[in-house]
Design a protein around this motif. Structure first.
Motif, mmCIF file in Angstrom:
data_model
loop_
_atom_site.group_PDB
_atom_site.id
_atom_site.type_symbol
_atom_site.label_atom_id
_atom_site.label_comp_id
_atom_site.label_asym_id
_atom_site.label_seq_id
_atom_site.Cartn_x
_atom_site.Cartn_y
_atom_site.Cartn_z
ATOM 1 N N VAL A 127 -42.512 14.056 19.109
ATOM 2 C CA VAL A 127 -41.662 12.960 18.624
ATOM 3 C C VAL A 127 -40.204 13.420 18.564
ATOM 4 C CG1 VAL A 127 -41.139 11.488 16.637
ATOM 5 C CG2 VAL A 127 -43.527 11.849 17.344
ATOM 6 N N TYR A 128 -39.992 14.575 17.955
ATOM 7 C CA TYR A 128 -38.632 15.091 17.794
ATOM 8 C C TYR A 128 -37.986 15.379 19.147
ATOM 9 C CZ TYR A 128 -34.749 18.136 16.574
ATOM 10 O OH TYR A 128 -33.498 18.685 16.470
ATOM 11 N N ALA A 129 -38.728 15.996 20.059
ATOM 12 C CA ALA A 129 -38.176 16.355 21.362
ATOM 13 C C ALA A 129 -37.756 15.117 22.152
ATOM 14 C CB ALA A 129 -39.201 17.169 22.157
ATOM 15 N N TRP A 130 -38.608 14.066 22.125
ATOM 16 C CA TRP A 130 -38.290 12.861 22.877
ATOM 17 C C TRP A 130 -37.085 12.140 22.263
ATOM 18 C CZ3 TRP A 130 -38.337 11.086 27.388
ATOM 19 C CH2 TRP A 130 -38.223 9.718 27.664
ATOM 20 N N GLU A 131 -37.053 12.047 20.955
ATOM 21 C CA GLU A 131 -35.929 11.372 20.313
ATOM 22 C C GLU A 131 -34.636 12.159 20.487
ATOM 23 O OE1 GLU A 131 -36.396 9.633 16.468
ATOM 24 O OE2 GLU A 131 -38.566 9.551 16.721
ATOM 25 N N HIS A 132 -34.743 13.479 20.540
ATOM 26 C CA HIS A 132 -33.551 14.294 20.810
ATOM 27 C C HIS A 132 -32.985 13.940 22.181
ATOM 28 C CE1 HIS A 132 -30.826 17.717 20.965
ATOM 29 N NE2 HIS A 132 -31.308 17.984 22.168
ATOM 30 N N GLU A 133 -33.858 13.808 23.174
ATOM 31 C CA GLU A 133 -33.403 13.436 24.513
ATOM 32 C C GLU A 133 -32.753 12.056 24.509
ATOM 33 O OE1 GLU A 133 -35.241 12.680 29.003
ATOM 34 O OE2 GLU A 133 -36.281 14.026 27.602
ATOM 35 N N LEU A 134 -33.389 11.098 23.822
ATOM 36 C CA LEU A 134 -32.817 9.752 23.764
ATOM 37 C C LEU A 134 -31.495 9.749 23.008
ATOM 38 C CD1 LEU A 134 -36.018 7.637 23.009
ATOM 39 C CD2 LEU A 134 -34.917 8.015 25.226
ATOM 40 N N GLY A 135 -31.423 10.489 21.925
ATOM 41 C CA GLY A 135 -30.194 10.548 21.134
ATOM 42 C C GLY A 135 -29.035 11.143 21.916
ATOM 43 N N GLN A 136 -29.325 12.193 22.679
ATOM 44 C CA GLN A 136 -28.273 12.796 23.498
ATOM 45 C C GLN A 136 -27.811 11.837 24.584
ATOM 46 O OE1 GLN A 136 -26.675 15.795 23.024
ATOM 47 N NE2 GLN A 136 -27.807 15.857 21.104
ATOM 48 N N ARG A 137 -28.743 11.103 25.160
ATOM 49 C CA ARG A 137 -28.391 10.119 26.191
ATOM 50 C C ARG A 137 -27.512 9.019 25.596
ATOM 51 N NH1 ARG A 137 -31.423 9.828 30.916
ATOM 52 N NH2 ARG A 137 -30.944 8.053 32.299
ATOM 53 N N LEU A 138 -27.843 8.615 24.371
ATOM 54 C CA LEU A 138 -27.058 7.597 23.688
ATOM 55 C C LEU A 138 -25.630 8.067 23.427
ATOM 56 C CD1 LEU A 138 -29.514 6.160 20.988
ATOM 57 C CD2 LEU A 138 -28.252 4.805 22.674
ATOM 58 N N VAL A 139 -25.486 9.212 22.798
ATOM 59 C CA VAL A 139 -24.148 9.647 22.389
ATOM 60 C C VAL A 139 -23.306 10.003 23.604
ATOM 61 C CG1 VAL A 139 -24.707 12.112 22.021
ATOM 62 C CG2 VAL A 139 -22.888 11.029 20.690
ATOM 63 N N HIS A 140 -23.913 10.611 24.626
ATOM 64 C CA HIS A 140 -23.156 10.938 25.840
ATOM 65 C C HIS A 140 -22.680 9.660 26.528
ATOM 66 C CE1 HIS A 140 -21.978 13.333 29.337
ATOM 67 N NE2 HIS A 140 -22.529 12.390 30.091
ATOM 68 N N GLY A 141 -23.583 8.669 26.638
ATOM 69 C CA GLY A 141 -23.218 7.418 27.298
ATOM 70 C C GLY A 141 -22.173 6.642 26.539
ATOM 71 N N ILE A 142 -22.295 6.594 25.221
ATOM 72 C CA ILE A 142 -21.328 5.862 24.400
ATOM 73 C C ILE A 142 -19.941 6.468 24.526
ATOM 74 C CG2 ILE A 142 -20.653 5.437 21.991
ATOM 75 C CD1 ILE A 142 -23.657 4.936 21.434
ATOM 76 N N ASN A 143 -19.868 7.786 24.479
ATOM 77 C CA ASN A 143 -18.568 8.448 24.523
ATOM 78 C C ASN A 143 -17.923 8.414 25.903
ATOM 79 O OD1 ASN A 143 -18.598 9.009 21.821
ATOM 80 N ND2 ASN A 143 -19.440 11.058 22.048
ATOM 81 N N ASN A 144 -18.661 7.984 26.922
ATOM 82 C CA ASN A 144 -18.081 7.807 28.252
ATOM 83 C C ASN A 144 -17.515 6.402 28.467
ATOM 84 O OD1 ASN A 144 -18.405 10.371 29.283
ATOM 85 N ND2 ASN A 144 -20.427 9.974 30.121
ATOM 86 N N LEU A 145 -17.630 5.553 27.448
ATOM 87 C CA LEU A 145 -17.122 4.190 27.555
ATOM 88 C C LEU A 145 -15.712 4.105 26.966
ATOM 89 C CD1 LEU A 145 -20.305 2.201 26.425
ATOM 90 C CD2 LEU A 145 -19.559 2.716 28.759
ATOM 91 N N ASP A 146 -14.824 3.450 27.674
ATOM 92 C CA ASP A 146 -13.450 3.284 27.183
ATOM 93 C C ASP A 146 -13.449 2.436 25.916
ATOM 94 O OD1 ASP A 146 -12.403 4.745 29.269
ATOM 95 O OD2 ASP A 146 -12.035 2.969 30.535
ATOM 96 N N GLY A 147 -12.735 2.914 24.900
ATOM 97 C CA GLY A 147 -12.566 2.141 23.686
ATOM 98 C C GLY A 147 -13.769 2.138 22.770
ATOM 99 N N VAL A 148 -14.748 3.004 23.017
ATOM 100 C CA VAL A 148 -15.932 3.089 22.162
ATOM 101 C C VAL A 148 -16.042 4.518 21.633
ATOM 102 C CG1 VAL A 148 -18.414 2.717 21.955
ATOM 103 C CG2 VAL A 148 -17.066 1.337 23.568
ATOM 104 N N ARG A 149 -16.197 4.646 20.325
ATOM 105 C CA ARG A 149 -16.235 5.964 19.687
ATOM 106 C C ARG A 149 -17.517 6.121 18.889
ATOM 107 N NH1 ARG A 149 -14.322 7.759 14.383
ATOM 108 N NH2 ARG A 149 -13.583 5.635 14.011
ATOM 109 N N SER A 150 -18.257 7.169 19.171
ATOM 110 C CA SER A 150 -19.467 7.450 18.392
ATOM 111 C C SER A 150 -19.083 8.138 17.090
ATOM 112 C CB SER A 150 -20.437 8.333 19.179
ATOM 113 O OG SER A 150 -19.910 9.638 19.341
ATOM 114 N N LEU A 151 -19.936 7.997 16.075
ATOM 115 C CA LEU A 151 -19.737 8.637 14.780
ATOM 116 C C LEU A 151 -20.715 9.793 14.660
ATOM 117 C CD1 LEU A 151 -19.534 5.400 12.593
ATOM 118 C CD2 LEU A 151 -17.700 6.516 13.883
ATOM 119 N N GLY A 152 -20.260 10.895 14.094
ATOM 120 C CA GLY A 152 -21.152 12.025 13.904
ATOM 121 C C GLY A 152 -21.019 13.060 15.000
ATOM 122 N N PRO A 153 -21.977 13.989 15.080
ATOM 123 C CA PRO A 153 -21.901 15.100 16.045
ATOM 124 C C PRO A 153 -21.767 14.619 17.482
ATOM 125 C CG PRO A 153 -23.651 15.487 14.445
ATOM 126 C CD PRO A 153 -23.173 14.087 14.223
#
Length: 433
Positions: free
Chosen positions: A325-351
């Motif tokens: 569970v943890y390993a899969w969610e880690h992969e999804l979480g990294q995909r989320l934060v990496h993708g969000i931070n590649n969008l203009d005008g969108v800022r992720s919160l946290g690490p």
């Protein structure tokens, strides 16, 4: 008939196996606004597999009766199922059965602690309850990350007892300032209460470091484990926390069931919070004697079917394996934060991407209110959370009033993350930016 698990025990989670696992979740086949549902709001409440739904239905069809208050066959059977559920949940979090108290939710579990401490502070249960009593000069230390459920009860306890409330501030990235934590946690500290995983930032707090600081001064440690128990291996004995709270509806179970964990020796001496039937041994018109823990904290008719369903949710997660569970969610979480931070005008919160974090990401879209972001995503069938996520002080510290949050779970795929990111990329242009 029991619904078999879609996945064999220990199956590695990946896009292919998660597609199989989704067959256990009827609601995930829903369409929203003519689009296939992409459910990214499990941080608020998770979906339920057939096995959990059927376990609750089966109780009502085959064993429905009150627990701990009857000698007939159904009463005995329901009580056995109820206590078996306690055993299953205790084992899941590395606890003894007598250290698990059923509550309506994690909020009630945290309130139980503070109200019990307030009762001890007024002399109820003395002398055994005296270690829990607070007064002027004592301090309660929290963090600036806390959910309101782990803030307001302590505010009220401080008001009742004259104790002082203090909190650990944040670093620029939202993580806890541990240097300030060392300064704040002193001989005056009676309680240290903090979240294991921030429901906004997704950061996983250093429990070992904070517990060590509390142990040096003899303070009680309370852990809000709502965003950790459903998503990673958690053992409360190994963490050495005194109290912990989590809720069923965030881990595949129904609403209406939560858990308070507390070390057995502490529960034995704490005065009860709710009083009434089923938690007493003797009552006269002037006094009452209470049963041993955990029963003395479970007054009234209990959450029987919900506890049984929570146990089935635990079995479901154990069948997958919490490491998986943890390993899969880690992969999804990294995909989320990496993708969000590649969008203009969108800022992720946290690490940032690459750093350890949970599978949830809250973010701010420049120039667009979170409610508008959420509504536009909902038009495309994507469910996310908007608002302050019951963490107003945290948002204020980040210079925000609200944010949008996408939170993943075992049934989400990388394709769903990509669909979300594609639609999020259109938000600012839709509003003219």
């Amino acid at each position: 008939m029991t619904h078999p698990y879609a996945l064999a025990s220990g199956t590695v989670l990946n896009d292919q196996t998660v597609q199989q696992l989704r067959e256990d979740f009827p609601l995930l086949n829903t369409e929203v606004n003519g689009k296939r549902l992409v459910y990214l709001d499990s941080g608020a409440t998770s979906q339920n597999p057939y096995q959990v739904i059927q376990s609750e239905q089966s109780f009502y069809q085959q064993a429905n009766s009150a627990v701990h208050r009857g000698a007939h066959t159904l009463a005995v059977e329901s009580t056995e199922l109820f206590e078996q559920a306690r055993m299953v949940v205790a084992g899941f979090v590395g606890a003894q059965e007598n250290e698990i108290v059923w509550t309506a939710n994690a909020t009630e579990a945290l309130n139980l602690i503070t109200y019990s401490f307030a009762n001890a502070s007024s002399g109820i249960g003395a002398p055994a309850s005296q270690p829990f009593a607070l007064s002027e000069g004592d301090e309660i230390v929290l963090t600036e990350q806390e959910h309101h459920a782990n803030l307001i009860p302590w505010q009220i306890l401080a008001q009742k007892t004259g104790a002082t409330l203090r909190w650990i501030p944040l670093n620029a990235d939202g993580t806890l300032n541990l240097e300030e934590a060392e300064r704040l946690i002193t001989e005056r500290t009676k309680v240290l209460s903090f979240t294991h995983v921030s429901n906004v930032l997704g950061c996983i707090n250093p429990v070992d470091t904070l517990v060590s600081l509390a142990r040096q001064v003899g303070a009680f440690v309370v852990l809000d484990a709502c965003q950790s128990v459903p998503h990673m291996p958690v053992n409360f004995h190994e963490l050495d926390v005194d109290f912990a709270a989590f809720s069923g509806h965030k881990m595949l179970a129904p609403t209406g069931i939560g858990v308070l964990y507390a070390k057995a020796e502490l529960l034995a001496n704490m005065p009860p919070f709710l009083t009434g039937g089923s938690m007493i041994t003797k009552v006269t018109m002037t006094e009452a004697k209470f049963m041993e823990a955990p029963t003395k904290f479970e007054a009234g008719t209990q959450k029987i079917s919900q506890a049984i369903a929570l146990a089935e949710a635990v079995r479901y997660l154990q069948n997958i394996g919490m490491d998986q569970v943890y390993a899969w969610e880690h992969e999804l979480g990294q995909r989320l934060v990496h993708g969000i931070n590649n969008l203009d005008g969108v800022r992720s919160l946290g690490p940032e991407a690459g750093q350890t974090r949970a599978g949830l990401v809250a973010f701010d879209v420049e120039g667009v209110h979170p409610h508008d972001v959420g509504q536009l995503l909902d038009m495309q069938g994507i469910a996310v959370r908007v608002g302050h996520h019951c963490a107003q002080p945290l948002h204020r510290a980040l210079g925000l009033t609200a944010s949008t949050r996408a939170s993943s779970y075992i049934y989400n795929t990388t394709e769903e993350i990509d669909i979300f990111l594609e639609e999020l990329a259109q938000v600012r242009s839709y509003f003219g930016y």
